[in-house]
Design an enzyme around this catalytic site. Sequence first.
Site, PDB file in Angstrom:
ATOM      1  N   PRO A  11     -60.126  80.679  15.626  1.00 47.95           N
ATOM      2  CG  PRO A  11     -62.320  81.783  15.696  1.00 47.95           C
ATOM      3  CD  PRO A  11     -61.244  81.034  14.845  1.00 47.95           C
ATOM      4  N   GLY A  12     -60.311  78.078  16.949  1.00 51.05           N
ATOM      5  CA  GLY A  12     -59.953  76.900  17.524  1.00 51.05           C
ATOM      6  C   GLY A  12     -61.220  76.432  18.207  1.00 51.05           C
ATOM      7  NE  ARG A  13     -58.580  74.770  23.127  1.00 47.65           N
ATOM      8  CZ  ARG A  13     -57.569  73.829  23.918  1.00 47.65           C
ATOM      9  NH1 ARG A  13     -57.805  73.134  25.094  1.00 47.65           N
ATOM     10  NH2 ARG A  13     -56.389  73.251  23.361  1.00 47.65           N
ATOM     11  CE1 TYR A  39     -58.692  69.836  18.915  1.00 47.23           C
ATOM     12  CE2 TYR A  39     -59.082  71.557  20.669  1.00 47.23           C
ATOM     13  CZ  TYR A  39     -58.715  71.036  19.460  1.00 47.23           C
ATOM     14  OH  TYR A  39     -58.167  72.002  18.818  1.00 47.23           O
ATOM     15  CE1 TYR A  49     -51.962  67.927  24.801  1.00 50.66           C
ATOM     16  CE2 TYR A  49     -54.253  68.274  24.569  1.00 50.66           C
ATOM     17  CZ  TYR A  49     -53.178  67.940  23.935  1.00 50.66           C
ATOM     18  OH  TYR A  49     -52.884  67.941  22.679  1.00 50.66           O
ATOM     19  CB  CYS A  59     -57.864  48.089  31.789  1.00 47.10           C
ATOM     20  SG  CYS A  59     -59.431  46.867  31.804  1.00 47.10           S
ATOM     21  CD  GLU A  60     -54.032  52.148  30.317  1.00 44.99           C
ATOM     22  OE1 GLU A  60     -53.367  52.363  31.281  1.00 44.99           O
ATOM     23  OE2 GLU A  60     -53.945  51.243  29.495  1.00 44.99           O
TER      24      GLU A  60
END
Length: 465
Positions: A315-317, A423, A366, A393-394
């Site tokens: 099933p993953g996430r 994740y 993503y 700092c981005e």
Amino acid sequence: MAAAAGPVPRERDLAPHVWPSNVSLADDGALVAAGVDVREIARTYDTPAFVLDEADLRARARLFRDAFGAAFAEVGAEVDVFYAGKSFLSVAVARWVREEGLRVDTCSGGELAVALRAGVPGPEIGLHGNNKSDDEIRRAVEARVGRIVVDSPAEIERVAAIASAEGRTAADPVPVMVRVTTGIHAGGHEFISTAHEDQKFGIPLAQGHALAALRAVLGHPELELLGAHSHIGSQIQDAAAFEAAARAMLGLRADLAGATGVLVPEVDLGGGYGIAYTADETPIDVRGVARALARTVAEVCAELGTPVPRISVEPGRAVVGPAAFTLYRVGVVKPVTVTAPDGGTFVRTYVSVDGGMSDNIRPVLYGATYTGRLANRAGSDAVVRARVVGKHCESGDIVLPDVELPADVAPGDLLAVAATGAYGRSMASNYNHLLRPPVLAVRDGQARVLVRRETEEDLLALDVG
């Protein structure tokens, strides 16, 4: 001043399909997680922190176990459900999912070590990976994992050599599956669509490559060919792609039987089942997908004249993703006048929190979207168009690009972002030497630490100078 175009509406109530099932709002508008006020969590454990609803995660694991078990029992097949260690793995979570009847899928030596420390028996663990080291393969063989999913023709030879060196023979072979890229594309982003041919995973079904790999495994007596494995992507929202992949995989199984007389006992149909990150998204219908897949498998096997194999799914996430949220503290609140495409202007309020891309890289990686809200109080009825950003700092360190928050949002407030169980912590980094947040379990009015917060001592201990 031009009107601001299309921010995500302020979430007045909790969208039940986005937040963990045991999260609610107190009378004053504060978030309560499984009976624990988030203000108490922040006081006791500080922020940022991942807050994981144990009962919710367990219920989602049972849902997959029961839905797929019942659906495939109707067509005379057994099914295994594998929890995706890559989504988030800790000793406690590995124990929980095993207690709820799931197996554990790992894709590195580190994940394998966590599963083993949790007491998950080797036969209930799988090992994935497109570039496994010899040491990882050896450790999997020693642990007697239930399957090693080989990802390339060269890896077949490496696994066989290591199995032989470890004394495994035809009387005690190492179980393997072959990962197949079916050419069926699915998933929410190019980088999480994993079954197209031009990418790093698996062996293509096209031009007979997968069939040749299956036959190569049969040529090694120290290996046991369990079957073929497919994974077509992530964040998939309906059953159609899974059904198409099932047809391709069952056809491959029949082709192998026709060519060699060997009918492999198992087919893995992968996973990547989608969840809802925002109120207007719909999570996948688990029971509906299970029934559709079971029906398709039975129909295709009848057409091919082959018995229905044992099925495994991943099933993953969908097990851990919706079961947790991230709790931040607000720092700087800064209104910025922005020029709109029509030449007018509007004010966007930048709300900085004490985490960001180091604890949730998915928005940057993503373009993923999330739901967020003020968590320590209801706030004013008046709203501002806000952008929630991290402290790195981005300029691309954006948690929520466009959200309405109460106009009185202020430094010291708490802000919660839903559906970060998958994740978030597992892809977290120490960028700018930020400390990775803890994972806290909440249940029945109690909170406890599953994974502690990193300290500066942890960072310095790695730096040998």
